[in-house]
Motif scaffolding. Sequence first.
Motif, PDB file in Angstrom:
ATOM      1  N   THR A 144       0.860  -1.185   0.000  1.00 52.25           N
ATOM      2  CA  THR A 144       0.000   0.000   0.000  1.00 52.25           C
ATOM      3  C   THR A 144       0.899   1.238   0.000  1.00 52.25           C
ATOM      4  N   GLN A 145       0.284   2.408   0.100  1.00 50.86           N
ATOM      5  CA  GLN A 145       1.058   3.650   0.132  1.00 50.86           C
ATOM      6  C   GLN A 145       1.961   3.738   1.355  1.00 50.86           C
ATOM      7  N   ARG A 146       1.660   2.997   2.393  1.00 49.70           N
ATOM      8  CA  ARG A 146       2.503   2.997   3.604  1.00 49.70           C
ATOM      9  C   ARG A 146       3.786   2.198   3.419  1.00 49.70           C
ATOM     10  N   ASP A 147       3.858   1.385   2.378  1.00 48.83           N
ATOM     11  CA  ASP A 147       4.985   0.484   2.184  1.00 48.83           C
ATOM     12  C   ASP A 147       6.068   1.161   1.341  1.00 48.83           C
ATOM     13  N   ILE A 148       7.114   1.577   2.038  1.00 47.83           N
ATOM     14  CA  ILE A 148       8.201   2.353   1.434  1.00 47.83           C
ATOM     15  C   ILE A 148       9.520   1.602   1.645  1.00 47.83           C
ATOM     16  N   ASN A 149      10.329   1.568   0.597  1.00 50.55           N
ATOM     17  CA  ASN A 149      11.647   0.943   0.674  1.00 50.55           C
ATOM     18  C   ASN A 149      12.743   1.995   0.659  1.00 50.55           C
ATOM     19  N   MET A 150      13.849   1.649   1.275  1.00 50.80           N
ATOM     20  CA  MET A 150      15.079   2.435   1.213  1.00 50.80           C
ATOM     21  C   MET A 150      16.114   1.517   0.572  1.00 50.80           C
ATOM     22  N   VAL A 151      16.648   1.940  -0.568  1.00 51.62           N
ATOM     23  CA  VAL A 151      17.656   1.158  -1.284  1.00 51.62           C
ATOM     24  C   VAL A 151      18.974   1.902  -1.159  1.00 51.62           C
ATOM     25  N   PHE A 152      19.981   1.219  -0.622  1.00 51.11           N
ATOM     26  CA  PHE A 152      21.308   1.816  -0.434  1.00 51.11           C
ATOM     27  C   PHE A 152      22.270   1.215  -1.447  1.00 51.11           C
ATOM     28  N   TRP A 153      23.026   2.087  -2.128  1.00 51.04           N
ATOM     29  CA  TRP A 153      24.058   1.639  -3.055  1.00 51.04           C
ATOM     30  C   TRP A 153      25.443   1.794  -2.439  1.00 51.04           C
ATOM     31  N   ARG A 154      25.552   2.711  -1.528  1.00 47.46           N
ATOM     32  CA  ARG A 154      26.816   2.948  -0.818  1.00 47.46           C
ATOM     33  C   ARG A 154      26.509   2.954   0.667  1.00 47.46           C
ATOM     34  N   TRP A 155      27.200   2.122   1.403  1.00 46.58           N
ATOM     35  CA  TRP A 155      27.001   2.087   2.848  1.00 46.58           C
ATOM     36  C   TRP A 155      28.256   1.563   3.508  1.00 46.58           C
ATOM     37  N   THR A 156      28.449   2.012   4.742  1.00 47.56           N
ATOM     38  CA  THR A 156      29.578   1.592   5.569  1.00 47.56           C
ATOM     39  C   THR A 156      29.054   1.424   6.988  1.00 47.56           C
ATOM     40  N   LYS A 157      29.937   1.203   7.911  1.00 47.66           N
ATOM     41  CA  LYS A 157      29.541   1.046   9.310  1.00 47.66           C
ATOM     42  C   LYS A 157      29.525   2.375  10.068  1.00 47.66           C
ATOM     43  N   ARG A 158      29.874   3.485   9.373  1.00 48.85           N
ATOM     44  CA  ARG A 158      29.930   4.792  10.022  1.00 48.85           C
ATOM     45  C   ARG A 158      29.267   5.865   9.161  1.00 48.85           C
ATOM     46  N   ALA A 159      28.737   6.905   9.848  1.00 49.35           N
ATOM     47  CA  ALA A 159      28.189   8.063   9.136  1.00 49.35           C
ATOM     48  C   ALA A 159      29.333   8.724   8.356  1.00 49.35           C
ATOM     49  N   PRO A 160      29.075   9.293   7.203  1.00 45.60           N
ATOM     50  CA  PRO A 160      27.798   9.718   6.663  1.00 45.60           C
ATOM     51  C   PRO A 160      27.108   8.668   5.794  1.00 45.60           C
ATOM     52  N   SER A 161      27.606   7.436   5.815  1.00 48.64           N
ATOM     53  CA  SER A 161      26.998   6.394   4.980  1.00 48.64           C
ATOM     54  C   SER A 161      26.684   5.141   5.807  1.00 48.64           C
ATOM     55  N   MET A 162      26.292   5.348   7.058  1.00 43.61           N
ATOM     56  CA  MET A 162      26.102   4.216   7.974  1.00 43.61           C
ATOM     57  C   MET A 162      24.775   3.487   7.751  1.00 43.61           C
ATOM     58  N   VAL A 163      24.891   2.192   7.540  1.00 44.30           N
ATOM     59  CA  VAL A 163      23.763   1.266   7.554  1.00 44.30           C
ATOM     60  C   VAL A 163      24.293   0.035   8.277  1.00 44.30           C
ATOM     61  N   ARG A 164      23.909  -0.134   9.551  1.00 48.60           N
ATOM     62  CA  ARG A 164      24.437  -1.217  10.389  1.00 48.60           C
ATOM     63  C   ARG A 164      23.323  -2.056  10.969  1.00 48.60           C
ATOM     64  N   VAL A 165      23.481  -3.356  10.852  1.00 49.03           N
ATOM     65  CA  VAL A 165      22.499  -4.254  11.439  1.00 49.03           C
ATOM     66  C   VAL A 165      22.591  -4.154  12.965  1.00 49.03           C
ATOM     67  N   ILE A 166      21.454  -4.217  13.622  1.00 43.66           N
ATOM     68  CA  ILE A 166      21.428  -4.235  15.084  1.00 43.66           C
ATOM     69  C   ILE A 166      21.439  -5.697  15.507  1.00 43.66           C
ATOM     70  N   ASP A 167      22.527  -6.089  16.145  1.00 46.54           N
ATOM     71  CA  ASP A 167      22.703  -7.472  16.593  1.00 46.54           C
ATOM     72  C   ASP A 167      23.522  -7.471  17.878  1.00 46.54           C
ATOM     73  N   ASP A 168      22.975  -6.821  18.908  1.00 43.17           N
ATOM     74  CA  ASP A 168      23.681  -6.654  20.177  1.00 43.17           C
ATOM     75  C   ASP A 168      24.067  -7.986  20.820  1.00 43.17           C
ATOM     76  N   GLU A 169      23.291  -9.023  20.573  1.00 45.83           N
ATOM     77  CA  GLU A 169      23.560 -10.336  21.182  1.00 45.83           C
ATOM     78  C   GLU A 169      24.316 -11.263  20.240  1.00 45.83           C
ATOM     79  N   HIS A 170      24.752 -10.766  19.110  1.00 48.12           N
ATOM     80  CA  HIS A 170      25.545 -11.532  18.128  1.00 48.12           C
ATOM     81  C   HIS A 170      24.852 -12.832  17.709  1.00 48.12           C
ATOM     82  N   ARG A 171      23.567 -12.775  17.517  1.00 47.81           N
ATOM     83  CA  ARG A 171      22.801 -13.947  17.107  1.00 47.81           C
ATOM     84  C   ARG A 171      23.064 -14.341  15.654  1.00 47.81           C
ATOM     85  N   LEU A 172      23.362 -13.365  14.800  1.00 46.63           N
ATOM     86  CA  LEU A 172      23.507 -13.650  13.375  1.00 46.63           C
ATOM     87  C   LEU A 172      24.774 -14.435  13.054  1.00 46.63           C
TER      88      LEU A 172
END
Length: 178
Positions: A144-172
Amino acid sequence: MSLLALGFRHQGLVYRGHNPRWQHAPESGAGAVRCGGRWNPPGLSALCTSQRFETAWLEAQQGFPFKTQPLTLCTYRVDCGPMLDLCDPAIRQQVHPDPEDWLHEAWLEKALLGQPVIAWGIANRLIAMGFFGIRVPSQAQGATQRDINMVFWRWTKRAPSMVRVIDDEHRLHRRVEA
């Protein structure tokens, strides 16, 4: 006004549902490089995420809407930009003269037939302009109109390009014991 001037910085959370075989590398984009996607031709990395976990579920289950397949649902912390908002009709018009041509494009069919994929051309152009990604309406079945995606082509673990998975318990990265 140039498109780059319309860019924004996204700060917040996004979600991604992916095949469990990639749980060891949820930030890699390796599957996208190998196979391509709506917003990246093969060879171009992309991390496709959603602004709501319900949308991430819809995106991950494409092709199996009534036969749920296993998936790993992850949350990512984001501080990334510049991004371009392709949910905005005025911006869509600046990106390509007929947005309906690419918003609902049968990209996979075109790619398999060796035809040009409009969204891939748009992605390459935006990357060359300096964008790190886009905000775009989901095309998943049932979206629906509420369903929005964010597609990243450039990302790293730090700003200004930070996209980091949240895995505080290291389950992954844990080995599953039988």
